[in-house]
Design a protein around this motif. Structure first.
Motif, short mmCIF file in Angstrom:
data_model
loop_
_atom_site.label_atom_id
_atom_site.label_comp_id
_atom_site.label_asym_id
_atom_site.label_seq_id
_atom_site.Cartn_x
_atom_site.Cartn_y
_atom_site.Cartn_z
N LEU A 60 30.31 35.83 37.59
CA LEU A 60 29.07 36.17 36.90
C LEU A 60 27.85 35.88 37.77
O LEU A 60 26.86 36.60 37.73
CB LEU A 60 28.99 35.41 35.57
CG LEU A 60 30.02 35.87 34.53
CD1 LEU A 60 30.07 34.90 33.35
CD2 LEU A 60 29.71 37.28 34.04
N ALA A 69 27.70 38.69 40.13
CA ALA A 69 27.12 39.88 39.49
C ALA A 69 25.60 39.86 39.56
O ALA A 69 24.96 40.89 39.78
CB ALA A 69 27.58 39.96 38.03
N ILE A 90 34.66 41.00 38.65
CA ILE A 90 33.46 40.96 37.82
C ILE A 90 32.25 41.49 38.59
O ILE A 90 31.48 42.33 38.10
CB ILE A 90 33.18 39.53 37.32
CG1 ILE A 90 34.27 39.09 36.34
CG2 ILE A 90 31.82 39.45 36.64
CD1 ILE A 90 34.15 37.66 35.89
N ILE A 102 30.22 44.90 37.42
CA ILE A 102 28.90 44.76 36.82
C ILE A 102 27.78 45.27 37.73
O ILE A 102 26.82 45.89 37.27
CB ILE A 102 28.64 43.28 36.44
CG1 ILE A 102 29.58 42.87 35.31
CG2 ILE A 102 27.19 43.08 36.02
CD1 ILE A 102 29.43 41.43 34.87
N SER A 152 24.25 39.09 32.77
CA SER A 152 25.19 38.25 33.51
C SER A 152 24.91 36.77 33.27
O SER A 152 25.83 35.98 33.06
CB SER A 152 25.11 38.56 35.01
OG SER A 152 25.43 39.92 35.25
N ALA A 184 25.94 35.83 29.71
CA ALA A 184 27.40 35.72 29.61
C ALA A 184 27.90 34.41 30.19
O ALA A 184 28.77 33.74 29.62
CB ALA A 184 28.06 36.90 30.32
N ALA A 185 27.36 34.00 31.34
CA ALA A 185 27.78 32.75 31.97
C ALA A 185 27.49 31.56 31.07
O ALA A 185 28.34 30.67 30.88
CB ALA A 185 27.08 32.58 33.32
#
Length: 423
Positions: A245, A248, A375, A379, A400, A403-404
């Motif tokens: 992530l 990304a 990932i 992304i 991103s 999400a992390a």
């Protein structure tokens, strides 16, 4: 697993094969860090040195720009697959043999790329090149886990970021100079020469860190069991997602910044190159700050602070992109700060994740590396699909970072009582 247990394993793990005695007896010097850093950087160098040659490849092989760009994606795909395959092999046969074979085959595929007659052949060879390059990355990470855990491992990984971050910054310039003098095919010849040098240094300087009595026996079934063990550990999987992530966020910048800064703000190619280098300093500098910080602060504490800060910065970038407030200067400062934070979470999350499965360090390192590549690869193109402007880049970064943070908060006890205790 309780939050206290998770935190203890996130700081130091006394029950792993890397004992305290081992860690005090072996201190990595600059040459050792440089060796592991160049091993980790091999895939990035193999891609970035080739970037300026893409238009020449399309023209020379009578193909489209999209097809030429597929040679970049092909290597990332090959690298993800290669890490999944080579990781278990390094647990079975030791560290030296897989990396020496992998780098040797990197040399072979590089030379074959230099004489590729058509774009289809070149794409296939780039998949193979990525596959074999993965041996260097996986083994470097597994070697770190064989000898270090917790803060020591995180600190060493952060030191590697100095090499990993600097090498790709110069690779496009070097590749452009080589291609300008001798053509794009000579770039692959140079990669082959680099591979030969790396092979010799690995052969002479990299000791075997996985003794025979600690190697896993068996074939595909054993490898499958290793990955099944990792997948059942939801804390490991959550931590393994962090580097991807973060990648990304970085790749959203790499892919989107040429369009944002050159087309959106009218910067020249020279000005863009200067800003790219300045932001690269932020990337490398952040990693070095982390390397010093982990000597005093547990890795899990750093991760749990850095992720909310990263999210706040990306939200700030989104506001600037929507409103245009502060103009280019505000955008660049915020972007620099975001990139300076990118290299805090990956080394710490990787070190914590690897400490949970020292008995299959190669397999664990492969899982982390392949997940990160997948990932980042999936992304990063979203910013182009969403319009390729500053707003699109900011949206992908916010997604991103969000999400992390959600993965860390919901899938680990890092934010629960005792979750940041260092033990």
């Amino acid at each position: 697993m309780t939050a206290d247990t998770f935190a203890r394993r996130a700081g130091t793990d006394p029950e792993t094969p890397s004992t305290t005695a081992q860690r005090t007896q072996f201190r990595p010097n600059a040459k050792y860090v440089l060796l592991l850093g160049m091993m980790c950087a091999l895939p990035a160098i193999s891609n970035d040195i080739y970037l300026p040659s893409l238009p020449d490849v399309a023209r020379d092989l009578h193909t489209s720009a999209t097809a030429a760009q597929l040679t970049m994606t092909a290597m990332m795909v090959g690298g993800a697959i290669g890490q999944l395959v080579i990781g278990p092999l390094s647990d079975r046969f030791g560290r030296r043999r897989p990396v020496l074979i992998g780098v040797s085959l990197h040399v072979v595929t590089s030379m074959l790329c230099a004489i590729a007659p058509a774009i289809g052949t070149l794409i296939g060879l780039r998949v193979a090149q990525g596959f074999f390059n993965a041996a260097a990355t996986v083994v470097a990470m597994a070697v770190i886990r064989d000898r270090f855990v917790g803060a020591d491992a995180s600190g060493l990984i952060s030191r590697l970021m100095l090499v990993i971050g600097i090498a790709p910054l110069f690779a496009p310039s070097v590749g452009g100079a080589i291609a300008g003098q001798w053509g794009w095919r000579s770039v692959f010849a140079a990669l082959g020469v680099f591979g030969v040098v790396l092979w010799v240094v690995v052969w002479r300087r990299l000791p075997e860190t996985l003794p025979a009595h600690r190697r896993r026996q068996g074939g595909l079934r054993t490898a499958a069991r290793g990955y099944a063990t990792l997948l059942r550990d939801r804390h490991f999987v959550a931590l393994a997602l962090m580097p991807g992530l973060s990648t990304a966020i970085l790749m959203s910048y790499v892919v989107g910044s040429p369009f944002v800064l050159m087309e959106g703000y009218g910067l020249t190619s020279h000005q863009f190159a200067m800003l790219f280098a300045i932001n690269g300093i932020g990337l490398v500098g952040g990693a070095q700050v982390n390397a010093m910080l982990v000597k005093r602060v547990a890795p899990i504490r750093i991760v749990r602070v850095v992720l909310p800060v990263s999210l706040a910065l990306t939200l700030g970038l989104l506001v600037l992109a929507l409103t245009g407030a502060g103009g280019l200067a505000a955008l660049l400062v915020t972007l620099w700060l975001i990139l300076a934070m990118v290299n805090f979470a990956p080394p710490n999350a990787s070190a914590i994740a690897l400490s949970r499965h020292g008995e299959i360090a190669g397999t664990a390192a492969a899982f982390i590396g392949a997940t990160g590549a997948a990932i980042g690869g999936l992304i990063s193109p979203l910013s182009s699909l969403l319009g390729g402007d500053a707003l699109a880049m900011a949206v992908v970064m916010v997604g991103s970072a969000t999400a992390a943070l959600l993965v860390l908060a919901l899938a680990t006890p890092a934010y629960r009582r005792g979750g940041a205790w260092t033990g």
